[in-house]
Design a protein around this motif. Structure first.
Motif, PDB file in Angstrom:
ATOM      1  N   ILE A  78       3.012  -1.858  -2.271  1.00  0.00           N
ATOM      2  CA  ILE A  78       3.001  -0.503  -2.824  1.00  0.00           C
ATOM      3  C   ILE A  78       4.066   0.249  -2.158  1.00  0.00           C
ATOM      4  O   ILE A  78       4.566   1.288  -2.482  1.00  0.00           O
ATOM      5  N   ASN A  79       4.489  -0.219  -1.008  1.00  0.00           N
ATOM      6  CA  ASN A  79       5.565   0.811  -0.180  1.00  0.00           C
ATOM      7  C   ASN A  79       6.775  -0.005  -0.404  1.00  0.00           C
ATOM      8  O   ASN A  79       7.037  -1.223  -1.004  1.00  0.00           O
ATOM      9  N   ALA A  80       7.946   0.730  -0.135  1.00  0.00           N
ATOM     10  CA  ALA A  80       9.312   0.070  -0.329  1.00  0.00           C
ATOM     11  C   ALA A  80       9.842  -0.666   0.391  1.00  0.00           C
ATOM     12  O   ALA A  80       9.509  -0.627   1.726  1.00  0.00           O
ATOM     13  N   VAL A  81      10.330  -1.909   0.293  1.00  0.00           N
ATOM     14  CA  VAL A  81      10.970  -3.017   0.997  1.00  0.00           C
ATOM     15  C   VAL A  81      12.456  -2.916   0.790  1.00  0.00           C
ATOM     16  O   VAL A  81      13.238  -2.988   1.998  1.00  0.00           O
ATOM     17  N   ALA A  82      13.005  -2.705  -0.248  1.00  0.00           N
ATOM     18  CA  ALA A  82      14.468  -2.888  -0.538  1.00  0.00           C
ATOM     19  C   ALA A  82      15.213  -1.934   0.224  1.00  0.00           C
ATOM     20  O   ALA A  82      16.385  -2.141   0.759  1.00  0.00           O
ATOM     21  N   THR A  83      14.441  -0.784   0.428  1.00  0.00           N
ATOM     22  CA  THR A  83      15.295   0.306   1.060  1.00  0.00           C
ATOM     23  C   THR A  83      15.192   0.254   2.651  1.00  0.00           C
ATOM     24  O   THR A  83      15.684   0.910   3.280  1.00  0.00           O
ATOM     25  N   ILE A 133       1.238  -2.478   1.968  1.00  0.00           N
ATOM     26  CA  ILE A 133      -0.125  -2.839   1.531  1.00  0.00           C
ATOM     27  C   ILE A 133       0.145  -3.698   0.320  1.00  0.00           C
ATOM     28  O   ILE A 133       1.049  -3.366  -0.697  1.00  0.00           O
ATOM     29  N   PHE A 134      -0.296  -5.031   0.137  1.00  0.00           N
ATOM     30  CA  PHE A 134      -0.613  -5.613  -0.874  1.00  0.00           C
ATOM     31  C   PHE A 134      -1.831  -5.314  -1.644  1.00  0.00           C
ATOM     32  O   PHE A 134      -2.988  -5.326  -1.191  1.00  0.00           O
ATOM     33  N   CYS A 135      -1.772  -5.187  -2.947  1.00  0.00           N
ATOM     34  CA  CYS A 135      -3.073  -4.828  -3.976  1.00  0.00           C
ATOM     35  C   CYS A 135      -3.208  -5.730  -4.809  1.00  0.00           C
ATOM     36  O   CYS A 135      -2.212  -6.546  -5.133  1.00  0.00           O
ATOM     37  N   VAL A 164      -0.054  -4.887   5.894  1.00  0.00           N
ATOM     38  CA  VAL A 164       0.743  -5.472   6.680  1.00  0.00           C
ATOM     39  C   VAL A 164       1.823  -4.708   7.191  1.00  0.00           C
ATOM     40  O   VAL A 164       1.841  -3.714   6.933  1.00  0.00           O
ATOM     41  N   ILE A 165       2.939  -5.315   8.319  1.00  0.00           N
ATOM     42  CA  ILE A 165       3.975  -4.925   8.290  1.00  0.00           C
ATOM     43  C   ILE A 165       5.180  -5.895   8.243  1.00  0.00           C
ATOM     44  O   ILE A 165       5.181  -6.983   8.478  1.00  0.00           O
ATOM     45  N   PHE A 166       6.150  -5.309   7.482  1.00  0.00           N
ATOM     46  CA  PHE A 166       7.201  -5.875   7.401  1.00  0.00           C
ATOM     47  C   PHE A 166       8.395  -5.650   8.272  1.00  0.00           C
ATOM     48  O   PHE A 166       8.382  -4.555   8.556  1.00  0.00           O
ATOM     49  N   TYR A 167       8.977  -6.654   8.903  1.00  0.00           N
ATOM     50  CA  TYR A 167       9.978  -6.751   9.980  1.00  0.00           C
ATOM     51  C   TYR A 167      11.346  -7.121   9.323  1.00  0.00           C
ATOM     52  O   TYR A 167      11.486  -8.222   8.962  1.00  0.00           O
ATOM     53  N   ARG A 168      12.377  -6.415   9.068  1.00  0.00           N
ATOM     54  CA  ARG A 168      13.496  -6.532   8.635  1.00  0.00           C
ATOM     55  C   ARG A 168      14.725  -7.119   9.409  1.00  0.00           C
ATOM     56  O   ARG A 168      14.977  -6.320  10.107  1.00  0.00           O
ATOM     57  N   LEU A 169      14.830  -8.261   9.803  1.00  0.00           N
ATOM     58  CA  LEU A 169      15.721  -8.706  10.609  1.00  0.00           C
ATOM     59  C   LEU A 169      17.096  -8.845   9.916  1.00  0.00           C
ATOM     60  O   LEU A 169      17.225  -8.593   8.825  1.00  0.00           O
ATOM     61  N   ASN A 215     -10.546  -2.383   1.541  1.00  0.00           N
ATOM     62  CA  ASN A 215     -10.696  -3.755   1.213  1.00  0.00           C
ATOM     63  C   ASN A 215     -10.341  -4.131  -0.357  1.00  0.00           C
ATOM     64  O   ASN A 215      -9.560  -3.394  -0.790  1.00  0.00           O
ATOM     65  N   GLU A 216     -10.710  -4.974  -0.729  1.00  0.00           N
ATOM     66  CA  GLU A 216     -10.313  -5.297  -2.256  1.00  0.00           C
ATOM     67  C   GLU A 216     -11.249  -4.283  -3.305  1.00  0.00           C
ATOM     68  O   GLU A 216     -10.705  -4.268  -4.481  1.00  0.00           O
ATOM     69  N   GLU A 217     -12.210  -3.591  -2.891  1.00  0.00           N
ATOM     70  CA  GLU A 217     -12.501  -2.551  -3.631  1.00  0.00           C
ATOM     71  C   GLU A 217     -12.089  -1.035  -3.120  1.00  0.00           C
ATOM     72  O   GLU A 217     -12.066  -0.307  -4.023  1.00  0.00           O
ATOM     73  N   ILE A 218     -11.965  -0.850  -1.953  1.00  0.00           N
ATOM     74  CA  ILE A 218     -11.493   0.475  -1.696  1.00  0.00           C
ATOM     75  C   ILE A 218      -9.994   0.385  -1.547  1.00  0.00           C
ATOM     76  O   ILE A 218      -9.222  -0.242  -0.791  1.00  0.00           O
ATOM     77  N   THR A 219      -9.417   1.256  -2.111  1.00  0.00           N
ATOM     78  CA  THR A 219      -7.856   1.218  -2.618  1.00  0.00           C
ATOM     79  C   THR A 219      -7.195   2.032  -1.404  1.00  0.00           C
ATOM     80  O   THR A 219      -7.875   2.922  -0.772  1.00  0.00           O
ATOM     81  N   PRO A 220      -6.010   1.767  -1.105  1.00  0.00           N
ATOM     82  CA  PRO A 220      -4.924   2.777  -0.243  1.00  0.00           C
ATOM     83  C   PRO A 220      -5.185   4.161  -0.787  1.00  0.00           C
ATOM     84  O   PRO A 220      -5.078   4.852   0.216  1.00  0.00           O
ATOM     85  N   VAL A 221      -5.347   4.390  -1.902  1.00  0.00           N
ATOM     86  CA  VAL A 221      -5.436   6.051  -2.187  1.00  0.00           C
ATOM     87  C   VAL A 221      -6.794   6.579  -1.618  1.00  0.00           C
ATOM     88  O   VAL A 221      -6.719   7.473  -1.067  1.00  0.00           O
TER      89      VAL A 221
END
Lengths: 370, 126
Positions: free
Chosen positions: A77-82, A92-94, A104-109, A249-255
């Motif tokens: 749901i968040n931006a990765v390419a930027t 967050i993966f939904c 999760v956390i993405f780390y761009r090396l 969780n899979e029922e409670i959304t990030p919103v």
């Protein structure tokens, strides 16, 4: 905390935990220390000085290839390419319904991304990533093969600085750097899950014990304490940080979890976008709020929440909040009309309803010493 | 771990000190150590009738809620008021200032079902 009945694994630091008197419990498929000296003492060390955590149970995936950023943007749901090189970003993966598969956390090396997932979701997330293959994306599962040590607290930079070959003042919050620690290669990220300044050190399993033991040997006299999962949970709850399986969780959304800041609806498409955009638009959903209990009885996960005589939700996490005036704090998912900040609800504890104040998260913010 | 010789113990890790028919009850050093930092104690009300080995309250640590059992039957005559403001007293002095409640025992022969210090030490060894 979730426990598991499957055979538990051990991190490279298992022997050190036992030597330090850590109380080992199953968590996310690993035997992990829930506490050493005591949760409150460890919590206090992180708020005042620094604490050392073994996070090697968390899942680490290496994501390589030219298309990783675009591929990840379609799954999260968040931006990765930027993301800039060496930037870290919460994501967050939904699922299609907008429910969270993992946060999760993405780390761009420079040449690849590192993805850190929750231990309890590591197998599910590995399967999920592999269920969405892309030609320009190569995935490597490092779960249980690479160590992660966190040093967290206001003194963490001062304690770590003499042992690394980088000026930590140049490493901004939610950025990382490739460096060395006690002469060993390390990726140092200025990230954490405690509400304090701090660093997370990604190191090879073979040198993890050396780094762990030397940090403790060099800084126990400055007040560095080994800290377990118990303190970590109290610290993150005070800091208003969600714990997968509780606030989300899979029922409670990030919103619903109040993580709309991480939702980038300007991305062209991603799994869960339609559901989350619709939910946000309707604004009728049950949502996560903070509760501060008025009395001394702690609210615990699963306890029912009432407004007047009507049941309006349930507690998702609860603990004593040593940094919140030593009051009992909790998160709860409640219907919209009960989510008014400053309102009062009651929490049913062993048949008795105890009043609680509805507050905005976080409960605790660190003192800025800029 | 410290095990006062003059007390009796339950398998649920409570201790009892009998003075005539007045029993003082607490949890053992082993119990407080296993629980970790105690943040809340919920006790029966003064006057409540309680039955040996029945659930009569809870002891809560930061992470867990544990049931509290009474090692002896009777009527509650006093609770330790100091624990409301300072539940960690149970951690610091489980056998002294951290006592939980006092009971007027209805049948002191129930103590035959409790353990002496050596038997309790054996129960908690290893």
């Amino acid at each position: 905390m979730t426990t598991t009945t499957e055979t538990t694994k051990r991190t490279a630091l298992y022997g050190e935990h036992v030597k330090l008197g850590g109380r080992m419990v199953p968590f996310g498929g690993f035997e992990m220390p829930v506490q050493y000296a005591g949760i409150l003492k460890e919590h206090d060390a992180v708020r005042r000085r620094a604490g050392l955590f073994d996070l090697s149970h968390m899942g680490q995936f290496l994501l390589e290839g030219e298309d990783v950023a675009d591929w990840a943007d379609r799954l999260t749901i968040n931006a990765v390419a930027t993301m800039k090189p060496y930037q870290a970003r919460y994501n967050i993966f939904c699922n299609e319904r907008g429910g969270a598969l993992d946060d999760v956390i993405f780390y761009r090396l420079l040449k690849h991304f590192l993805l850190v997932v929750n231990a309890s979701n590591a197998d599910k997330m590995w399967a999920h990533l592999n269920a969405h293959p892309a030609s320009g994306v190569k995935l490597t599962n490092l779960h249980g093969k690479r160590s992660l040590i966190a040093i967290q607290g206001p003194k963490s930079a001062a304690m770590l600085q003499p042992h690394v070959n980088v000026d930590l003042a140049t490493v901004r919050y939610y950025f990382c750097v490739e460096s060395s620690v006690y002469g060993h290669p390390v990726t140092i990220a200025r990230t954490g899950y405690t509400g304090e300044d701090g660093f997370e050190l990604f190191v090879d399993d073979r040198i993890a014990a050396d780094v762990w033991n030397r940090l403790l040997a060099d800084h126990t006299s400055d007040g560095l304490e080994p800290c377990g999962l118990g303190a970590r949970d109290v610290l993150r709850l005070e800091a208003g940080m969600p714990l997968y399986g509780h606030e989300m969780n899979e029922e409670i959304t990030p919103v619903q979890a109040g993580l709309t800041w991480a939702l980038k609806l300007n991305k062209p498409e991603f799994i869960g976008k339609t559901a989350l955009a619709g939910q946000l638009e309707r604004d009728d959903y049950a949502r996560i709020v903070g509760l501060i209990m008025e009395g001394r009885a702690p609210a615990r996960e699963g306890y029912a929440v009432f407004m007047g005589d009507r049941e309006v939700g349930e507690v998702r996490s609860g603990s004593l909040g040593p940094s919140v005036g030593n009051k009992n704090i909790a998160t709860a998912i409640v219907s919209k009309d009960a989510a008014t900040i400053g309102g009062t609800v009651t929490v049913e504890i062993r048949g008795v309803r105890h009043p609680a104040l509805v507050v905005a998260l976080p409960f605790y913010k660190k003192k800025e010493n800029v | 771990m410290a095990q006062p010789q003059d007390l009796l113990y339950s398998k649920e890790h409570e201790w009892v000190k009998l003075d005539g028919d007045v029993a003082t009850v607490g949890i053992t050093d082993y119990a407080q150590d296993s629980l970790g930092d105690i943040v809340y104690v919920e006790l029966p009300k003064v006057g409540a009738a309680i039955r040996q080995f029945g659930t009569i309250g809870v002891v809560e640590s930061v992470k867990a809620v544990s049931d509290l059992f009474t090692p002896i039957s009777g009527s509650v005559i006093e609770i330790n008021a100091g624990l409301e403001a300072d539940p960690a007293l149970v951690n610091r002095e489980p056998f002294a200032g951290g006592w939980l409640f006092k009971v007027k025992a209805s049948d002191t022969s129930e103590t035959a079902k409790l353990l002496n210090a050596d038997a309790y030490a054996e129960l908690t060894a290893g």
